[in-house]
Design a protein around this motif. Structure first.
Motif, PDB file in Angstrom:
ATOM      1  N   PHE A 164      94.080   4.307  -9.603  1.00  0.00           N
ATOM      2  CA  PHE A 164      94.674   4.080  -8.287  1.00  0.00           C
ATOM      3  C   PHE A 164      94.797   5.321  -7.407  1.00  0.00           C
ATOM      4  O   PHE A 164      94.847   5.205  -6.194  1.00  0.00           O
ATOM      5  N   ALA A 165      94.876   6.491  -8.019  1.00  0.00           N
ATOM      6  CA  ALA A 165      95.071   7.706  -7.218  1.00  0.00           C
ATOM      7  C   ALA A 165      93.771   8.456  -6.985  1.00  0.00           C
ATOM      8  O   ALA A 165      93.478   8.876  -5.869  1.00  0.00           O
ATOM      9  N   GLY A 166      92.972   8.609  -8.044  1.00  0.00           N
ATOM     10  CA  GLY A 166      91.729   9.374  -7.928  1.00  0.00           C
ATOM     11  C   GLY A 166      90.767   8.802  -6.901  1.00  0.00           C
ATOM     12  O   GLY A 166      89.969   9.533  -6.307  1.00  0.00           O
ATOM     13  N   ASN A 167      90.860   7.495  -6.650  1.00  0.00           N
ATOM     14  CA  ASN A 167      89.983   6.844  -5.672  1.00  0.00           C
ATOM     15  C   ASN A 167      90.709   6.547  -4.360  1.00  0.00           C
ATOM     16  O   ASN A 167      90.200   5.807  -3.519  1.00  0.00           O
ATOM     17  N   LEU A 168      91.907   7.124  -4.186  1.00  0.00           N
ATOM     18  CA  LEU A 168      92.752   6.845  -3.008  1.00  0.00           C
ATOM     19  C   LEU A 168      93.016   5.342  -2.859  1.00  0.00           C
ATOM     20  O   LEU A 168      93.147   4.825  -1.759  1.00  0.00           O
ATOM     21  N   SER A 169      93.023   4.648  -4.008  1.00  0.00           N
ATOM     22  CA  SER A 169      93.296   3.206  -4.080  1.00  0.00           C
ATOM     23  C   SER A 169      92.202   2.356  -3.442  1.00  0.00           C
ATOM     24  O   SER A 169      92.441   1.234  -2.996  1.00  0.00           O
ATOM     25  N   GLN A 170      90.980   2.886  -3.419  1.00  0.00           N
ATOM     26  CA  GLN A 170      89.835   2.119  -2.909  1.00  0.00           C
ATOM     27  C   GLN A 170      89.251   1.256  -4.021  1.00  0.00           C
ATOM     28  O   GLN A 170      89.191   1.682  -5.177  1.00  0.00           O
ATOM     29  N   MET A 171      88.818   0.069  -3.670  1.00  0.00           N
ATOM     30  CA  MET A 171      88.207  -0.802  -4.673  1.00  0.00           C
ATOM     31  C   MET A 171      86.729  -0.478  -4.832  1.00  0.00           C
ATOM     32  O   MET A 171      86.081  -0.019  -3.912  1.00  0.00           O
ATOM     33  N   GLY A 172      86.228  -0.726  -6.031  1.00  0.00           N
ATOM     34  CA  GLY A 172      84.799  -0.559  -6.274  1.00  0.00           C
ATOM     35  C   GLY A 172      84.360   0.866  -6.518  1.00  0.00           C
ATOM     36  O   GLY A 172      83.165   1.151  -6.572  1.00  0.00           O
ATOM     37  N   LEU A 174      85.821   4.862  -8.461  1.00  0.00           N
ATOM     38  CA  LEU A 174      86.880   5.600  -9.170  1.00  0.00           C
ATOM     39  C   LEU A 174      87.026   7.031  -8.658  1.00  0.00           C
ATOM     40  O   LEU A 174      87.830   7.799  -9.184  1.00  0.00           O
ATOM     41  N   ILE A 175      86.229   7.373  -7.638  1.00  0.00           N
ATOM     42  CA  ILE A 175      86.316   8.725  -7.080  1.00  0.00           C
ATOM     43  C   ILE A 175      86.716   8.665  -5.601  1.00  0.00           C
ATOM     44  O   ILE A 175      86.463   7.670  -4.935  1.00  0.00           O
ATOM     45  N   PRO A 176      87.348   9.713  -5.090  1.00  0.00           N
ATOM     46  CA  PRO A 176      87.853   9.658  -3.715  1.00  0.00           C
ATOM     47  C   PRO A 176      86.739   9.742  -2.677  1.00  0.00           C
ATOM     48  O   PRO A 176      85.792  10.516  -2.827  1.00  0.00           O
ATOM     49  N   PRO A 177      86.844   8.934  -1.620  1.00  0.00           N
ATOM     50  CA  PRO A 177      85.858   8.998  -0.534  1.00  0.00           C
ATOM     51  C   PRO A 177      85.997  10.305   0.238  1.00  0.00           C
ATOM     52  O   PRO A 177      87.069  10.907   0.264  1.00  0.00           O
ATOM     53  N   ARG A 178      84.917  10.719   0.890  1.00  0.00           N
ATOM     54  CA  ARG A 178      84.937  11.969   1.659  1.00  0.00           C
ATOM     55  C   ARG A 178      84.722  11.748   3.148  1.00  0.00           C
ATOM     56  O   ARG A 178      84.774  12.691   3.926  1.00  0.00           O
ATOM     57  N   ASP A 179      84.488  10.494   3.522  1.00  0.00           N
ATOM     58  CA  ASP A 179      84.253  10.208   4.943  1.00  0.00           C
ATOM     59  C   ASP A 179      85.147   9.093   5.469  1.00  0.00           C
ATOM     60  O   ASP A 179      85.866   9.276   6.437  1.00  0.00           O
ATOM     61  N   LYS A 180      85.071   7.930   4.817  1.00  0.00           N
ATOM     62  CA  LYS A 180      85.802   6.752   5.312  1.00  0.00           C
ATOM     63  C   LYS A 180      86.718   6.206   4.224  1.00  0.00           C
ATOM     64  O   LYS A 180      86.377   6.244   3.039  1.00  0.00           O
ATOM     65  N   VAL A 181      87.858   5.645   4.659  1.00  0.00           N
ATOM     66  CA  VAL A 181      88.809   5.112   3.695  1.00  0.00           C
ATOM     67  C   VAL A 181      89.450   3.846   4.257  1.00  0.00           C
ATOM     68  O   VAL A 181      89.689   3.734   5.462  1.00  0.00           O
ATOM     69  N   HIS A 182      89.686   2.874   3.366  1.00  0.00           N
ATOM     70  CA  HIS A 182      90.363   1.638   3.761  1.00  0.00           C
ATOM     71  C   HIS A 182      91.862   1.781   3.524  1.00  0.00           C
ATOM     72  O   HIS A 182      92.304   2.254   2.474  1.00  0.00           O
ATOM     73  N   ILE A 183      92.633   1.323   4.518  1.00  0.00           N
ATOM     74  CA  ILE A 183      94.096   1.335   4.427  1.00  0.00           C
ATOM     75  C   ILE A 183      94.569  -0.114   4.297  1.00  0.00           C
ATOM     76  O   ILE A 183      94.095  -0.978   5.031  1.00  0.00           O
ATOM     77  N   TYR A 184      95.484  -0.363   3.382  1.00  0.00           N
ATOM     78  CA  TYR A 184      96.006  -1.716   3.194  1.00  0.00           C
ATOM     79  C   TYR A 184      97.208  -1.927   4.105  1.00  0.00           C
ATOM     80  O   TYR A 184      98.242  -1.270   3.949  1.00  0.00           O
ATOM     81  N   GLY A 185      97.057  -2.830   5.073  1.00  0.00           N
ATOM     82  CA  GLY A 185      98.128  -3.060   6.042  1.00  0.00           C
ATOM     83  C   GLY A 185      98.386  -1.786   6.835  1.00  0.00           C
ATOM     84  O   GLY A 185      97.448  -1.144   7.312  1.00  0.00           O
ATOM     85  N   ASP A 186      99.659  -1.400   6.936  1.00  0.00           N
ATOM     86  CA  ASP A 186      99.959  -0.143   7.648  1.00  0.00           C
ATOM     87  C   ASP A 186      99.888   1.064   6.725  1.00  0.00           C
ATOM     88  O   ASP A 186     100.032   2.205   7.169  1.00  0.00           O
ATOM     89  N   GLY A 187      99.659   0.807   5.422  1.00  0.00           N
ATOM     90  CA  GLY A 187      99.505   1.916   4.472  1.00  0.00           C
ATOM     91  C   GLY A 187     100.789   2.632   4.137  1.00  0.00           C
ATOM     92  O   GLY A 187     100.759   3.713   3.541  1.00  0.00           O
ATOM     93  N   SER A 247      91.960  -0.151   8.798  1.00  0.00           N
ATOM     94  CA  SER A 247      93.057  -0.928   8.230  1.00  0.00           C
ATOM     95  C   SER A 247      92.606  -2.361   7.931  1.00  0.00           C
ATOM     96  O   SER A 247      91.896  -2.972   8.730  1.00  0.00           O
ATOM     97  N   ILE A 248      93.001  -2.845   6.759  1.00  0.00           N
ATOM     98  CA  ILE A 248      92.702  -4.232   6.385  1.00  0.00           C
ATOM     99  C   ILE A 248      94.004  -5.028   6.498  1.00  0.00           C
ATOM    100  O   ILE A 248      94.994  -4.720   5.825  1.00  0.00           O
ATOM    101  N   SER A 249      94.000  -6.040   7.358  1.00  0.00           N
ATOM    102  CA  SER A 249      95.219  -6.828   7.557  1.00  0.00           C
ATOM    103  C   SER A 249      95.524  -7.656   6.315  1.00  0.00           C
ATOM    104  O   SER A 249      94.640  -7.941   5.495  1.00  0.00           O
ATOM    105  N   GLU A 250      96.765  -8.053   6.194  1.00  0.00           N
ATOM    106  CA  GLU A 250      97.177  -8.885   5.058  1.00  0.00           C
ATOM    107  C   GLU A 250      96.365 -10.181   5.011  1.00  0.00           C
ATOM    108  O   GLU A 250      95.900 -10.610   3.950  1.00  0.00           O
ATOM    109  N   LYS A 251      96.162 -10.776   6.177  1.00  0.00           N
ATOM    110  CA  LYS A 251      95.408 -12.032   6.252  1.00  0.00           C
ATOM    111  C   LYS A 251      93.973 -11.849   5.759  1.00  0.00           C
ATOM    112  O   LYS A 251      93.460 -12.652   4.963  1.00  0.00           O
ATOM    113  N   ASP A 252      93.315 -10.782   6.233  1.00  0.00           N
ATOM    114  CA  ASP A 252      91.924 -10.527   5.819  1.00  0.00           C
ATOM    115  C   ASP A 252      91.839 -10.229   4.329  1.00  0.00           C
ATOM    116  O   ASP A 252      90.893 -10.639   3.643  1.00  0.00           O
ATOM    117  N   PHE A 253      92.823  -9.487   3.833  1.00  0.00           N
ATOM    118  CA  PHE A 253      92.827  -9.133   2.417  1.00  0.00           C
ATOM    119  C   PHE A 253      92.940 -10.395   1.558  1.00  0.00           C
ATOM    120  O   PHE A 253      92.183 -10.577   0.605  1.00  0.00           O
TER     121      PHE A 253
END
Length: 314
Positions: A164-172, A174-187, A247-253
């Motif tokens: 959960f931490a090493g990938n900044l909680s991104q799915m798919g 296990l390593i942290p992104p260096r350009d783009k990141v998804h935020i769940y709701g308001d994060g 940001s990914i909205s709750e509804k979309d998630f």
């Protein structure tokens, strides 16, 4: 009193190998269940043999042979089970019912720690289907333990840093992104990230501690209670760059869960409760529970600032 003898069930697994290491490091005579079902899995066998070199005892027993389990249990004081079943669908959790029967018959165990190590299942009775199956199964094991009057400690370790931490909680990934990141709701929902080796250290600390007898131990290292945005901020500081955030909205998630396979739906459902509902931090640790960093201030846990450094390229 001397230190308890410990039997680790599932010792070659993701958490199990860490529990074995922590038990040996803290001076416990440590036994590891060796199941004949290991077959030709050379990696698991060599791991077991490496435990033996470090001073652990290997004990042969099988879940299909009740007597062998009872005999193994009679050699120790404490049983720690680490069979898989944390995030993706696993049939192994209910196998522990056989372990409970063997512990009950053996009659000598001072403490049993079943395989939990994630969210507290007692607080997840409302969880989404099919993800709640994990919690329902863990609660079935708890019910059997308590009906058999077996002394216990339940470990609620929250989010493993490796997942959960090493990938900044991104799915798919296990390593942290260096350009783009998804935020769940308001994060901003607070999440608890714990280094897996620290989980093992705290777990073994509890086994001879009367303060944790018949209680749940929550792992809430204060520096590691972070929102997803705070975690991302730590990574941005390390790499000296701001990531592009979507940001990914709750509804979309929630809509995205429907198209997934069964196992993925279980894991993603858990993600929802953690990152949208804040289920790990929306309650106080009550009198019937304890918090690990308060009980064991001598443990120097790994902060997520330190943890993320290992992912830097240089």
């Amino acid at each position: 009193m001397g230190k308890s003898k410990v039997l680790v069930v599932g010792g070659t697994g993701y958490m199990g190998k860490r529990i074995v290491k922590a038990s040996l490091a803290q001076g416990h005579e440590t036994y590891v269940l060796q199941r004949p079902e290991i077959g030709l899995d050379i990696d698991k066998l060599q791991m077991l043999l490496s435990f033996k070199k470090q001073g652990a005892h290997l004990v042969e027993a099988s879940f299909s042979d009740h007597r062998s389990l009872v005999d193994a249990i009679k050699q120790v004081d404490v049983v720690v089970c680490t069979m898989s079943g944390v995030h993706f669908r696993s049939h192994n959790i209910l196998l522990q019912l056989k372990l409970v029967e063997a512990i009950k018959e053996a009659g000598n165990i001072k403490r049993f720690l079943p395989s939990e190590f994630g969210m507290d299942p007692a607080r997840m009775g409302y969880a989404l289907e099919p993800g709640r199956v994990t919690f329902d199964e863990k609660m079935a094991v708890r019910k059997a333990i308590e009906e058999a009057n077996i002394p216990f400690t339940y470990i609620s370790a929250n989010c493993f840093a490796g997942y959960f931490a090493g990938n900044l909680s991104q799915m798919g990934t296990l390593i942290p992104p260096r350009d783009k990141v998804h935020i769940y709701g308001d994060g901003n929902a607070k999440v608890i990230f714990v280094d897996e080796d620290d989980v093992a250290t705290y777990t073994i600390k509890t086994i001879d501690d009367p303060r944790t007898l018949n209680k749940t131990l929550y792992l809430r290292p204060p520096e590691n209670v972070l929102s997803q945005r705070e975690l991302i901020g730590k990574w941005e500081k390390l790499i000296g760059k701001e990531l592009e955030k979507t940001s990914i909205s709750e509804k979309d998630f929630l809509s995205s869960i429907k198209g997934l396979g069964y196992a993925e739906q279980v894991g993603v459902g858990h993600f929802y409760h953690v990152f949208y509902e804040g289920c790990l931090t929306n309650f106080e640790v009550g009198e019937e529970a304890e918090e690990a960093s308060e009980l064991y201030p001598e443990v120097t846990y790994t902060s997520m600032d330190e943890y993320l450094k290992i992912y830097l390229q240089n």
